[in-house]
Design an enzyme around this catalytic site. Structure first.
Site, mmCIF file in Angstrom:
data_model
loop_
_atom_site.group_PDB
_atom_site.id
_atom_site.type_symbol
_atom_site.label_atom_id
_atom_site.label_comp_id
_atom_site.label_asym_id
_atom_site.label_seq_id
_atom_site.Cartn_x
_atom_site.Cartn_y
_atom_site.Cartn_z
ATOM 1 N N LYS A 92 79.017 -28.221 12.673
ATOM 2 C CA LYS A 92 78.691 -27.665 13.994
ATOM 3 C C LYS A 92 77.957 -28.688 14.871
ATOM 4 O O LYS A 92 78.344 -28.939 16.004
ATOM 5 C CB LYS A 92 77.805 -26.422 13.817
ATOM 6 C CG LYS A 92 77.171 -25.922 15.093
ATOM 7 C CD LYS A 92 76.400 -24.643 14.883
ATOM 8 C CE LYS A 92 74.935 -24.824 14.605
ATOM 9 N NZ LYS A 92 74.116 -25.299 15.733
ATOM 10 N N ASN A 93 76.897 -29.266 14.313
ATOM 11 C CA ASN A 93 76.068 -30.134 15.156
ATOM 12 C C ASN A 93 76.739 -31.466 15.464
ATOM 13 O O ASN A 93 76.267 -32.222 16.306
ATOM 14 C CB ASN A 93 74.702 -30.364 14.491
ATOM 15 C CG ASN A 93 73.850 -29.109 14.524
ATOM 16 O OD1 ASN A 93 74.230 -28.110 15.145
ATOM 17 N ND2 ASN A 93 72.714 -29.140 13.856
ATOM 18 N N CYS A 129 63.087 -19.681 22.060
ATOM 19 C CA CYS A 129 63.906 -18.869 21.160
ATOM 20 C C CYS A 129 63.121 -18.640 19.885
ATOM 21 O O CYS A 129 62.003 -19.117 19.754
ATOM 22 C CB CYS A 129 65.258 -19.511 20.894
ATOM 23 S SG CYS A 129 65.158 -20.957 19.857
ATOM 24 N N ARG A 141 61.071 -24.981 22.321
ATOM 25 C CA ARG A 141 62.192 -25.873 22.625
ATOM 26 C C ARG A 141 62.251 -26.364 24.077
ATOM 27 O O ARG A 141 63.202 -26.073 24.810
ATOM 28 C CB ARG A 141 63.512 -25.205 22.229
ATOM 29 C CG ARG A 141 63.526 -24.821 20.771
ATOM 30 C CD ARG A 141 64.856 -24.352 20.297
ATOM 31 N NE ARG A 141 65.729 -25.448 19.959
ATOM 32 C CZ ARG A 141 66.889 -25.287 19.321
ATOM 33 N NH1 ARG A 141 67.297 -24.093 18.991
ATOM 34 N NH2 ARG A 141 67.638 -26.328 19.042
ATOM 35 N N ASP A 191 66.717 -27.690 9.346
ATOM 36 C CA ASP A 191 67.767 -26.669 9.207
ATOM 37 C C ASP A 191 67.931 -26.187 7.757
ATOM 38 O O ASP A 191 68.523 -25.142 7.523
ATOM 39 C CB ASP A 191 69.119 -27.217 9.709
ATOM 40 C CG ASP A 191 69.158 -27.304 11.224
ATOM 41 O OD1 ASP A 191 68.275 -26.740 11.884
ATOM 42 O OD2 ASP A 191 70.091 -27.948 11.748
ATOM 43 N N ARG A 245 77.372 -17.947 14.435
ATOM 44 C CA ARG A 245 77.235 -19.098 15.345
ATOM 45 C C ARG A 245 77.520 -20.398 14.606
ATOM 46 O O ARG A 245 77.999 -21.361 15.199
ATOM 47 C CB ARG A 245 75.798 -19.165 15.886
ATOM 48 C CG ARG A 245 75.524 -18.277 17.087
ATOM 49 C CD ARG A 245 74.173 -18.621 17.691
ATOM 50 N NE ARG A 245 74.017 -20.064 17.717
ATOM 51 C CZ ARG A 245 72.912 -20.717 17.347
ATOM 52 N NH1 ARG A 245 71.848 -20.054 16.950
ATOM 53 N NH2 ARG A 245 72.863 -22.032 17.395
HETATM 54 C C1 UD1 Z 1 69.192 -30.346 16.953
HETATM 55 C C2 UD1 Z 1 70.101 -29.459 16.131
HETATM 56 C C3 UD1 Z 1 69.275 -28.486 15.301
HETATM 57 C C4 UD1 Z 1 68.277 -29.259 14.453
HETATM 58 C C5 UD1 Z 1 67.446 -30.190 15.333
HETATM 59 C C6 UD1 Z 1 66.506 -31.086 14.541
HETATM 60 C C7 UD1 Z 1 72.136 -29.259 17.399
HETATM 61 C C8 UD1 Z 1 73.027 -28.417 18.213
HETATM 62 N N1 UD1 Z 1 70.975 -28.715 17.017
HETATM 63 O O1 UD1 Z 1 68.478 -29.514 17.853
HETATM 64 O O2 UD1 Z 1 70.153 -27.761 14.447
HETATM 65 O O3 UD1 Z 1 67.411 -28.357 13.812
HETATM 66 O O4 UD1 Z 1 68.313 -31.056 16.104
HETATM 67 O O5 UD1 Z 1 67.202 -31.822 13.606
HETATM 68 O O6 UD1 Z 1 72.461 -30.387 17.080
HETATM 69 N N2 UD1 Z 1 61.548 -31.514 21.925
HETATM 70 C C9 UD1 Z 1 60.694 -31.635 23.012
HETATM 71 N N3 UD1 Z 1 61.238 -31.969 24.227
HETATM 72 C C10 UD1 Z 1 62.572 -32.197 24.396
HETATM 73 C C11 UD1 Z 1 63.434 -32.071 23.276
HETATM 74 C C12 UD1 Z 1 62.899 -31.734 22.051
HETATM 75 O O7 UD1 Z 1 59.489 -31.440 22.897
HETATM 76 O O8 UD1 Z 1 62.984 -32.506 25.529
HETATM 77 C C13 UD1 Z 1 61.000 -31.116 20.601
HETATM 78 C C14 UD1 Z 1 61.539 -29.749 20.153
HETATM 79 O O9 UD1 Z 1 60.794 -28.690 20.694
HETATM 80 C C15 UD1 Z 1 61.389 -29.844 18.652
HETATM 81 C C16 UD1 Z 1 61.674 -31.326 18.386
HETATM 82 O O10 UD1 Z 1 61.482 -32.001 19.619
HETATM 83 O O11 UD1 Z 1 60.070 -29.560 18.283
HETATM 84 C C17 UD1 Z 1 63.078 -31.568 17.856
HETATM 85 O O12 UD1 Z 1 64.030 -31.169 18.792
HETATM 86 P P1 UD1 Z 1 65.454 -31.866 18.898
HETATM 87 O O13 UD1 Z 1 65.539 -32.996 17.931
HETATM 88 O O14 UD1 Z 1 65.713 -32.148 20.328
HETATM 89 O O15 UD1 Z 1 66.420 -30.720 18.391
HETATM 90 P P2 UD1 Z 1 67.711 -30.155 19.091
HETATM 91 O O16 UD1 Z 1 68.518 -31.270 19.646
HETATM 92 O O17 UD1 Z 1 67.324 -29.034 19.996
#
Ligand code: UD1
Length: 415
Positions: A22-23, A116, A121, A305, A397
């Site tokens: 998925k990711n 969420c 996030r 995850d 999902r």
């Molecule tokens: C992706 C994956 C998710 C996985 C996660 C971490 C997909 C669709 N989802 O989510 O399954 O659990 O990586 O491996 O690929 N953060 C901020 N500001 C930002 C962006 C992120 O503070 O602008 C923080 C988030 O709140 C979280 C951390 O960074 O605490 C990690 O987030 P991120 O690596 O961005 O995860 P996703 O891309 O949302």
């Protein structure tokens, strides 16, 4: 409401090919927008998030055919830059289209995904990074409008190696003028795969899979075919189910070097684990050793995850285990549902103490998010009696057919 029923106590045995990731597929679908022509992806999982991404891409003008895990995307004409609000609500990762649409059209509009159940996030790192590349971003607290007459390369040092932000920057950088360097980039396998796909499409990228990625923008792009690798988290979930229920399983269609931390955790739990490059085997006698401390970390650390499915396994441990969640603050909530099945779990701040029990019992529980839902199925596979997992649309999902897959391995599970 949909519910997944699991009759516990049946060991899992046999072999299964794991669905596509998925990711990995979601950012690659977004990347298809960059090329004015056709991209063909194979081994695409038939899951809700993919259908949602198809819906969004069709809304911006991409023509799509999706049959039997093969997805053809024709982005010859991409006209609209607006991602509909209802789609953003359904799938937070639609945010990754921001960089792609900015790159292709010079403008993009989306909404705040909002908090969420797994955490708040924020998307501040995404927005700051795109601004550094010349995007002007207007943000009225709900709708975000980005435009860039000309995107330009930049040196961007991420304060946290965000997976989504790294993907967004990559997609924008492929279309930007000049060189972009991402420092402290995420190193997750999904980033490596996105880079491999973009390179195949013609992009010039160095450093994929490392903390420093360098992209030279505006190379001519071309038609690309790409096979999506097996899903390392789905594989990990099924290994967890075998650990909890006992048995002997072999999972194929995966790339095990991406799963080192997870395979190592199961081995430390007392399971017999072996693997070659494309398959992993796990044998469990249901004598789970406790783990003194498992901390979730960005790759190559233990993935957030897999934290809930591992918690479900450790609920059967022979002693006290500690899990520390460092990525998404809401992800220990799965412990509350596991307690309904008789698990002894105490959560304090970012840590959970899991005092293992010999048996858990079937109960009515609720999937709070995708991986928590999967974790409840893992716990239920090993429990006495029947568990009913109320699922307001989370598990599908990310899992194409968790019921079919676990039944193939001898489990009793059905929607
Ligand atoms: C992706 C994956 C998710 C996985 C996660 C971490 C997909 C669709 N989802 O989510 O399954 O659990 O990586 O491996 O690929 N953060 C901020 N500001 C930002 C962006 C992120 O503070 O602008 C923080 C988030 O709140 C979280 C951390 O960074 O605490 C990690 O987030 P991120 O690596 O961005 O995860 P996703 O891309 O949302």
């Amino acid at each position: 409401m949909d519910s997944l029923k699991v009759q516990g106590g049946y060991p899992l045995r046999g072999e299964l090919k794991v669905q596509g990731s998925k990711n990995t597929v979601l950012p690659i679908m977004a990347a298809a927008v960059l090329y004015k022509g056709v991209t063909v992806l194979t081994n695409v999982p038939m899951i809700q998030d993919v259908y949602c991404m198809i819906h969004i891409l069709e809304a911006v003008g991409v023509r799509i055919i999706f049959t039997d895990h093969c997805l053809a995307l024709d982005a010859s004409e991409v006209r609209a830059a607006e991602i509909p609000l209802e789609d953003v609500k359904k799938m937070r990762s639609s945010i990754m289209l921001l960089g792609a649409l900015l790159g292709r059209l010079g403008e993009a509009a989306t909404s705040y995904p909002g908090g969420c159940s797994i955490g708040s996030r924020p998307i501040d790192i995404h927005l700051e990074s795109l601004r550094a590349m010349g995007a002007e971003i207007r943000d009225d607290g709900s709708r975000i409008r980005a435009c860039a007459g000309k995107l330009h390369g930049a040196r961007i040092a991420l304060r946290f190696p965000s997976v989504g932000a790294t993907e967004n920057i990559l997609l924008a950088a492929v279309m930007a003028e000049g060189v972009t360097v991402i420092e402290n980039a995420a190193r997750e396998p999904e980033i490596t795969e996105l880079c491999l796909f973009l390179q195949k499409m013609g992009a010039r990228i160095a450093g994929a899979g490392t903390g420093t990625i360098r992209i030279r923008g505006q190379s001519p792009l071309r038609e690309t075919g790409y096979q999506i690798p097996g899903d390392r988290i789905v594989a990990g979930t099924y290994l967890a189910a075998a650990a909890a229920a006992g048995g002997d399983v072999r999972l194929t269609g995966i790339y095990t070097p991406y799963m080192t931390a997870v395979l190592d955790a199961f081995r430390r739990c007392g399971c017999q684990v072996s693997w070659d490059r494309e398959a992993a085997c796990l044998r469990s006698e249901r004598r789970i050793q406790p783990l003194s401390l498992v901390s979730t970390r960005p790759y190559p650390g233990f993935p957030t995850d897999m934290q809930s499915p591992l918690m479900a396994v450790l609920a059967y441990g022979d002693g006290v285990s500690v899990i520390e969640e460092n990525i998404f603050e809401g992800r220990l909530d799965c412990g509350i549902q596991l307690r309904r099945m008789g698990a002894d779990i105490r959560v304090e701040g970012s840590r959970a103490w899991i005092s293992g029990k010999k048996e858990l019992y079937g109960a009515c529980v609720e999937a709070g998010d995708l991986r928590a839902g999967a974790a409840l199925a893992v716990a239920a596979a090993g429990a006495q009696g029947m568990t009913s997992i109320a699922d307001p649309g989370h598990i599908r999902r990310g899992y194409e057919a968790i019921d079919r897959d676990l039944r193939m391995l001898g489990g009793k599970i059905w929607w």
